[in-house]
Write an enzyme that holds these catalytic residues in place. Structure first.
Site, short mmCIF file in Angstrom:
data_model
loop_
_atom_site.label_atom_id
_atom_site.label_comp_id
_atom_site.label_asym_id
_atom_site.label_seq_id
_atom_site.Cartn_x
_atom_site.Cartn_y
_atom_site.Cartn_z
N LYS A 37 0.87 -1.17 0.00
CA LYS A 37 0.00 0.00 0.00
C LYS A 37 0.91 1.22 0.00
O LYS A 37 2.07 1.13 0.43
CB LYS A 37 -0.87 0.00 1.28
CG LYS A 37 -2.11 0.82 1.17
CD LYS A 37 -3.30 0.00 0.67
CE LYS A 37 -4.54 0.85 0.56
NZ LYS A 37 -5.71 0.10 0.13
N GLY A 56 -26.11 1.14 3.52
CA GLY A 56 -25.31 1.81 2.49
C GLY A 56 -25.68 1.36 1.09
O GLY A 56 -25.41 0.23 0.69
N GLY A 106 -24.55 2.34 -1.86
CA GLY A 106 -23.55 2.91 -2.77
C GLY A 106 -23.32 1.93 -3.92
O GLY A 106 -24.19 1.14 -4.28
N VAL A 165 -21.54 -0.76 -4.15
CA VAL A 165 -21.63 -2.19 -3.81
C VAL A 165 -23.04 -2.53 -3.31
O VAL A 165 -23.67 -3.49 -3.76
CB VAL A 165 -20.59 -2.57 -2.73
CG1 VAL A 165 -20.75 -4.02 -2.30
CG2 VAL A 165 -19.17 -2.33 -3.25
P1 NAD Z 1 -19.88 4.24 -1.99
O1 NAD Z 1 -19.21 5.48 -1.54
O2 NAD Z 1 -20.31 4.10 -3.41
O3 NAD Z 1 -21.20 3.98 -1.09
C1 NAD Z 1 -21.23 4.10 0.28
C2 NAD Z 1 -22.67 4.43 0.65
O4 NAD Z 1 -22.78 4.37 2.07
C3 NAD Z 1 -23.12 5.82 0.22
O5 NAD Z 1 -24.39 5.75 -0.39
C4 NAD Z 1 -23.19 6.61 1.53
O6 NAD Z 1 -24.19 7.61 1.53
C5 NAD Z 1 -23.53 5.50 2.51
N1 NAD Z 1 -23.17 5.76 3.90
C6 NAD Z 1 -22.08 6.38 4.38
N2 NAD Z 1 -22.11 6.40 5.72
C7 NAD Z 1 -23.23 5.74 6.09
C8 NAD Z 1 -23.82 5.41 7.33
N3 NAD Z 1 -23.24 5.77 8.48
N4 NAD Z 1 -24.99 4.73 7.34
C9 NAD Z 1 -25.59 4.40 6.18
N5 NAD Z 1 -25.08 4.66 4.96
C10 NAD Z 1 -23.92 5.35 4.93
O7 NAD Z 1 -18.90 3.06 -1.56
P2 NAD Z 1 -18.83 1.58 -2.15
O8 NAD Z 1 -17.82 1.55 -3.26
O9 NAD Z 1 -20.19 1.02 -2.36
O10 NAD Z 1 -18.12 0.84 -0.93
C11 NAD Z 1 -18.85 0.54 0.24
C12 NAD Z 1 -17.93 -0.13 1.24
O11 NAD Z 1 -17.36 -1.30 0.66
C13 NAD Z 1 -16.74 0.70 1.70
O12 NAD Z 1 -16.44 0.38 3.04
C14 NAD Z 1 -15.62 0.23 0.81
O13 NAD Z 1 -14.35 0.44 1.40
C15 NAD Z 1 -15.94 -1.24 0.70
N6 NAD Z 1 -15.40 -1.90 -0.47
C16 NAD Z 1 -15.76 -1.49 -1.71
C17 NAD Z 1 -15.24 -2.13 -2.82
C18 NAD Z 1 -15.63 -1.71 -4.20
O14 NAD Z 1 -15.31 -2.45 -5.14
N7 NAD Z 1 -16.32 -0.62 -4.38
C19 NAD Z 1 -14.35 -3.22 -2.65
C20 NAD Z 1 -14.04 -3.65 -1.36
C21 NAD Z 1 -14.57 -2.98 -0.29
#
Ligand code: NAD
Length: 342
Positions: free
Chosen positions: A79, A175, A177, A179
């Site tokens: 990292k 969440g 988002g 994922v």
């Molecule tokens: P994203 O930013 O697209 O979505 C996150 C969502 O969570 C947003 O809609 C936000 O409004 C919501 N949120 C934030 N704080 C919140 C809370 N306290 N309560 C409820 N909702 C809340 O992120 P993502 O890419 O979907 O990733 C989500 C999680 O998965 C993160 O922890 C990320 O590190 C992890 N992750 C993502 C990936 C990937 O491929 N995108 C891979 C591995 C891990």
């Protein structure tokens, strides 16, 4: 101080990169390359101190070793952090950083992370070949992450209810988002009853309306009775306050660092809740960039993410047999792969 901290975490190499003319201060941490070159994103943040940046990069790179090993990838953990305010980021800074990555000769492959995106990887690529997450690469890994989480959830249901069928099972997703929304639609298509939650009230209302799902407030999410609670938002959500409130049998979601502390895995086990370790079940994102590094296709990445459930099932079984948490079983699985390679 650096060497002492490196020893504590078991790192192979820590490299400091500085170019004052372009405001670059970066640290690249290579934790373990037994299984292959280290891969991990470059995080850009205005850390309060050099020590804070070092601690973060050491912790994150160590986690990448476990994540890659548990995802059955021939990659090590690495990292990097750039100590800067996102508004001070320039192409010159990223190019200079790329030269620093190049000096490592492929022992470290970089990618996107907090405050670095595909456009930055394109600039870094002007100076080094050791970069993935590029424009002509496999694109956003989130759908593959959701595929892996879906596969892991089925394994958890099989272990808990004796069937991997999701028909009629109830889910709460925290969440919506990149994922969370893909996971929500896949679960609904499989016949599950899905309740969604997000701090963005408009976003969650629109999403729930479009897909005919129920909603629950951001705080009430922990009390909502369900079979599976799927954290897909931020880290640290399971802690001393929230774990006693959970009304589910399984915790399995995409978010990173779900547990505020490792000891919370034991608390969940003692409450009879099956916890799928985050770094195992959300490995689809790393699988995608690793597949890109090997010039593989999206279909290859999806196939590997679909295997997450089988691996998780083995970890759940060994945790049961040895009366340990699934998190400990996952760590042992990852370590065994590294020790075998050694
Ligand atoms: P994203 O930013 O697209 O979505 C996150 C969502 O969570 C947003 O809609 C936000 O409004 C919501 N949120 C934030 N704080 C919140 C809370 N306290 N309560 C409820 N909702 C809340 O992120 P993502 O890419 O979907 O990733 C989500 C999680 O998965 C993160 O922890 C990320 O590190 C992890 N992750 C993502 C990936 C990937 O491929 N995108 C891979 C591995 C891990």
């Amino acid at each position: 101080m650096v060497i002492t901290e490196m020893g504590d975490y078991g790192h192979e190499q820590v490299t400091y990169i500085s170019d004052p003319e372009v405001g670059l201060e970066a640290i690249v941490a290579i934790h373990d390359t037994t299984l292959g070159p280290s891969l991990g994103g470059t995080r850009l943040r205005p850390y309060p101190s050099e020590e804070a940046a070092l601690t973060d990069v050491l912790r994150l790179s160590q986690a990448m070793t476990y994540k890659a090993a548990a995802a059955h990838l021939d990659l090590g953990g690495g990292k990097a952090v750039i100590i800067a305010d996102p508004s001070d980021k320039t192409d010159e800074m990223m190019r200079a950083y790329g030269r620093g990555v190049d000096w490592l000769g492929g022992r470290y492959i970089t990618s996107v992370d907090m405050n670095t995106g595909v456009e930055d990887m394109e600039v870094i690529a002007e100076a080094t070949d050791h970069v993935v997450g590029r424009e002509d690469g496999l694109g956003d890994p989130s759908p593959v992450t959701a595929t892996g989480v879906f596969s892991g959830i089925k394994a958890c249901c099989e272990a808990t209810y004796g069937t991997e069928s999701l028909d009629g099972r109830s889910f709460v997703i925290q969440g919506i988002g990149k994922v969370g929304r893909d996971l929500a639609t896949s679960l609904a298509e499989a016949g599950a009853s899905v309740t969604v939650s997000d701090i963005d009230a408009d976003k969650v209302a629109t999403f729930a309306d479009t897909h005919g799902l129920d909603t629950v407030g951001p705080d009430a999410v922990y009390d909502e009775p369900c079979d599976v609670f799927a954290p897909c938002a931020i880290g640290g959500v399971l802690n001393d306050d929230t774990i006693p409130r959970l009304a589910c049998d399984i915790v399995a979601g995409g978010a990173n660092n779900v547990l505020e502390d490792r000891s919370h895995a034991t608390d969940l086990m003692e409450r009879g809740i099956l916890y799928a370790p985050d770094y195992v079940i959300n490995g689809g994102g790393l699988i995608t960039v690793a597949t890109e590094a090997e010039n593989g296709t999206m279909a290859d990445a999806i196939e590997q993410a679909e295997a997450i459930g089988d691996r998780l099932a083995k970890m759940i079984k060994s945790a049961e047999e040895e009366s340990i948490t699934v998190l400990e079983a996952a760590d042992r699985y990852a370590m065994a792969r590294i020790e075998q390679a050694e």
